[in-house]
Design an enzyme around this catalytic site. Structure first.
Site, PDB file in Angstrom:
ATOM      1  N   TYR A 126     -13.052  40.893   3.650  1.00 55.23           N
ATOM      2  CA  TYR A 126     -14.075  40.614   2.649  1.00 55.23           C
ATOM      3  C   TYR A 126     -15.465  40.495   3.276  1.00 55.23           C
ATOM      4  O   TYR A 126     -16.454  40.843   2.662  1.00 55.23           O
ATOM      5  CB  TYR A 126     -13.763  39.295   1.929  1.00 55.23           C
ATOM      6  CG  TYR A 126     -12.890  39.439   0.708  1.00 55.23           C
ATOM      7  CD1 TYR A 126     -11.664  40.096   0.786  1.00 55.23           C
ATOM      8  CD2 TYR A 126     -13.279  38.910  -0.512  1.00 55.23           C
ATOM      9  CE1 TYR A 126     -10.854  40.217  -0.324  1.00 55.23           C
ATOM     10  CE2 TYR A 126     -12.469  39.027  -1.628  1.00 55.23           C
ATOM     11  CZ  TYR A 126     -11.264  39.682  -1.530  1.00 55.23           C
ATOM     12  OH  TYR A 126     -10.479  39.797  -2.635  1.00 55.23           O
ATOM     13  N   LYS A 177       0.731  41.279   8.369  1.00 53.34           N
ATOM     14  CA  LYS A 177       1.177  42.674   8.485  1.00 53.34           C
ATOM     15  C   LYS A 177       1.144  43.016   9.971  1.00 53.34           C
ATOM     16  O   LYS A 177       0.462  43.948  10.421  1.00 53.34           O
ATOM     17  CB  LYS A 177       0.250  43.574   7.643  1.00 53.34           C
ATOM     18  CG  LYS A 177       0.688  45.014   7.526  1.00 53.34           C
ATOM     19  CD  LYS A 177       1.920  45.231   6.660  1.00 53.34           C
ATOM     20  CE  LYS A 177       2.338  46.692   6.702  1.00 53.34           C
ATOM     21  NZ  LYS A 177       3.674  46.916   6.094  1.00 53.34           N
ATOM     22  N   ASP A 210       4.236  43.109   2.547  1.00 55.22           N
ATOM     23  CA  ASP A 210       4.925  43.959   1.559  1.00 55.22           C
ATOM     24  C   ASP A 210       6.233  43.304   1.133  1.00 55.22           C
ATOM     25  O   ASP A 210       6.588  43.263  -0.047  1.00 55.22           O
ATOM     26  CB  ASP A 210       5.141  45.386   2.104  1.00 55.22           C
ATOM     27  CG  ASP A 210       5.685  45.433   3.520  1.00 55.22           C
ATOM     28  OD1 ASP A 210       5.764  44.376   4.181  1.00 55.22           O
ATOM     29  OD2 ASP A 210       6.033  46.541   3.977  1.00 55.22           O
ATOM     30  N   ASP A 234      -5.485  37.181  -1.918  1.00 51.20           N
ATOM     31  CA  ASP A 234      -6.041  37.575  -3.219  1.00 51.20           C
ATOM     32  C   ASP A 234      -4.938  38.236  -4.047  1.00 51.20           C
ATOM     33  O   ASP A 234      -4.718  37.907  -5.211  1.00 51.20           O
ATOM     34  CB  ASP A 234      -7.218  38.541  -3.004  1.00 51.20           C
ATOM     35  CG  ASP A 234      -7.854  38.971  -4.313  1.00 51.20           C
ATOM     36  OD1 ASP A 234      -7.888  38.151  -5.250  1.00 51.20           O
ATOM     37  OD2 ASP A 234      -8.313  40.127  -4.395  1.00 51.20           O
ATOM     38  N   ASP A 238      -2.446  36.484  -7.257  1.00 50.24           N
ATOM     39  CA  ASP A 238      -2.389  37.025  -8.627  1.00 50.24           C
ATOM     40  C   ASP A 238      -0.944  37.300  -9.036  1.00 50.24           C
ATOM     41  O   ASP A 238      -0.556  37.075 -10.182  1.00 50.24           O
ATOM     42  CB  ASP A 238      -3.199  38.327  -8.745  1.00 50.24           C
ATOM     43  CG  ASP A 238      -4.594  38.083  -9.301  1.00 50.24           C
ATOM     44  OD1 ASP A 238      -5.140  36.987  -9.047  1.00 50.24           O
ATOM     45  OD2 ASP A 238      -5.127  38.971  -9.983  1.00 50.24           O
TER      46      ASP A 238
HETATM   47  C1  IPM Z   1     -10.394  35.668  -6.759  1.00 52.93           C
HETATM   48  C2  IPM Z   1     -11.173  36.826  -7.322  1.00 52.93           C
HETATM   49  C3  IPM Z   1     -12.317  37.131  -6.389  1.00 52.93           C
HETATM   50  C4  IPM Z   1     -11.740  37.526  -5.054  1.00 52.93           C
HETATM   51  C5  IPM Z   1     -13.276  38.208  -6.890  1.00 52.93           C
HETATM   52  C6  IPM Z   1     -13.770  37.908  -8.280  1.00 52.93           C
HETATM   53  C7  IPM Z   1     -14.423  38.409  -5.942  1.00 52.93           C
HETATM   54  O1  IPM Z   1     -10.361  37.920  -7.539  1.00 52.93           O
HETATM   55  O2  IPM Z   1     -10.964  34.575  -6.620  1.00 52.93           O
HETATM   56  O3  IPM Z   1      -9.212  35.843  -6.456  1.00 52.93           O
HETATM   57  O4  IPM Z   1     -11.368  38.687  -4.847  1.00 52.93           O
HETATM   58  O5  IPM Z   1     -11.640  36.661  -4.202  1.00 52.93           O
HETATM   59 MN    MN Z   2      -8.279  37.579  -7.109  1.00 53.68          MN
END
Ligand code: IPM
Ligand code: MN
Length: 348
Positions: A126, A177, A210, A234, A238
């Protein structure tokens, strides 16, 4: 945010502590009012505070701006960097009453889910340099991102994972990884050495990312504390969010290196679910993630464990009582944001 502030005011009144807060624009509203997603006034306001309770920042209105000016990238990432918010903690909690909200089959998660994802938040691909798009001599365009980690960055997030594991079952799974990436080789070695030296009592394991993605979908409760680098975290967080049902229930804490005026980590606390533009302003959004983020704030940045647990208990009791916003209704009558907040406050 209104719902979360109402809850905070309520517990403050009941428990007799004072609440000293101010509001600042960030994201879309800041672009509209100040021309930038993260105005200096907001940064100064945050710098003078003991913690940041963060709302949600995007929306279709700002989607066509250049990527570098968009609310997410131009507000969240600089805030993380500015305050060294290196440790992102996302609880993956699915109450048994909400199992139907998970896309996983009930028999895989008969008692719900209770895991934690710890994501390194200020390093890796990032933020690594160079990060640029360049024109090659043959006329082609090339883009480059750089994944880079230092041992000190890995050790400090390993320590957060270890401390979290100590409050739970003592089991930690580090995700990397290392079969391909040099940063992951360093990650695995550093984590192994660090735990061997400082936390030999904890049960540390390693997994490739993975495989971890697959295992999360197959049997999430095999994990307890899962920790990993920025981009893997990240993605995996999710995945964890969706198997735990609604994004509307998912809180998060991003802790910094510095201590605040309470001698606790400065941190940013935000719901992980985003702005839900389709229902914005309609009074339908699930306030639980924001309220649970406020609870995390009390716990981590103010050392108020009992109050944090009380709020979490009230949210759970409300959901158990069948009082639900649309995203988690499943056969129950859906209530609005305000009613949901009032029901939570009633259970406090
Ligand atoms: C998160 C979000 C952020 C990230 C984005 C909005 C920059 O997806 O907080 O997980 O990728 O960190
Ligand atoms: Mn995210």
């Amino acid at each position: 945010m209104e719902a979360a502030l109402q809850v905070l005011k309520h517990v403050a009144g009941e428990e007799g502590f004072s609440l000293d807060y101010a509001s600042y624009d960030v994201g879309g509203i800041a672009i509209d009012r100040h021309g930038v997603a993260l105005p200096d006034s907001t940064v100064h306001g945050c710098a003078g505070a003991a913690a940041i309770l963060f709302g949600s920042v995007g929306g279709p209105k700002w989607e066509n701006l250049p990527p570098a000016e968009q609310p997410e990238r131009a507000a969240l990432l600089p805030l993380r960097k500015r305050f060294s918010l290196f440790a992102n903690i996302r609880p993956g909690l699915l109450f048994p009453e909400l199992i139907d909200a998970s896309p996983l089959k009930r028999e895989r998660i008969p008692e719900g889910i209770d895991i934690v994802c710890i994501r390194e938040l200020t390093g890796g691909i990032y933020f690594g340099q160079p990060k640029e798009t360049r024109l090659l001599e043959n006329g082609e365009t090339e883009a480059i991102d750089t994944m880079v980690y230092k041992t000190s960055e890995i050790e400090r997030i390993a320590e957060v994972a270890a401390q979290t594991a100590k409050t739970r079952s003592g089991k930690v799974c580090s995700v990397d990884k290392a079969n391909v990436l040099t940063t992951s080789v360093l990650w695995r070695k550093t984590v192994t050495d660090y735990f061997g030296k400082h936390h030999p009592d904890l049960q540390l394991s390693h997994m490739y990312v993975d495989n971890a993605a697959m295992q999360l979908a197959r049997d999430p409760n095999q994990f307890d504390v899962l920790f990993t680098e920025n981009m893997f975290g990240d993605i995996l967080s999710d995945e964890m969010a969706v198997i735990c049902g609604s994004l509307g229930m998912m809180a998060s804490a991003s802790l910094g290196t510095g201590a605040n005026t309470h001698g606790k980590p400065f941190g940013l606390y935000e719901p992980a679910g985003g702005t839900a533009p389709d229902i914005a302003g309609k009074g339908l959004a699930n306030p639980c993630a924001q309220i649970l983020s406020a609870a995390l704030m009390l716990r981590h940045s103010f050392g108020m464990e009992a109050t944090a647990s009380r709020i979490e208990g009230a949210v759970r009791a409300t959901v158990e009582a069948g009082i639900r916003t649309g995203d988690i209704a499943f056969g129950h009558k859906a209530v609005g944001t305000k009613e949901m907040a009032e029901a939570i406050i009633a259970r406090l």
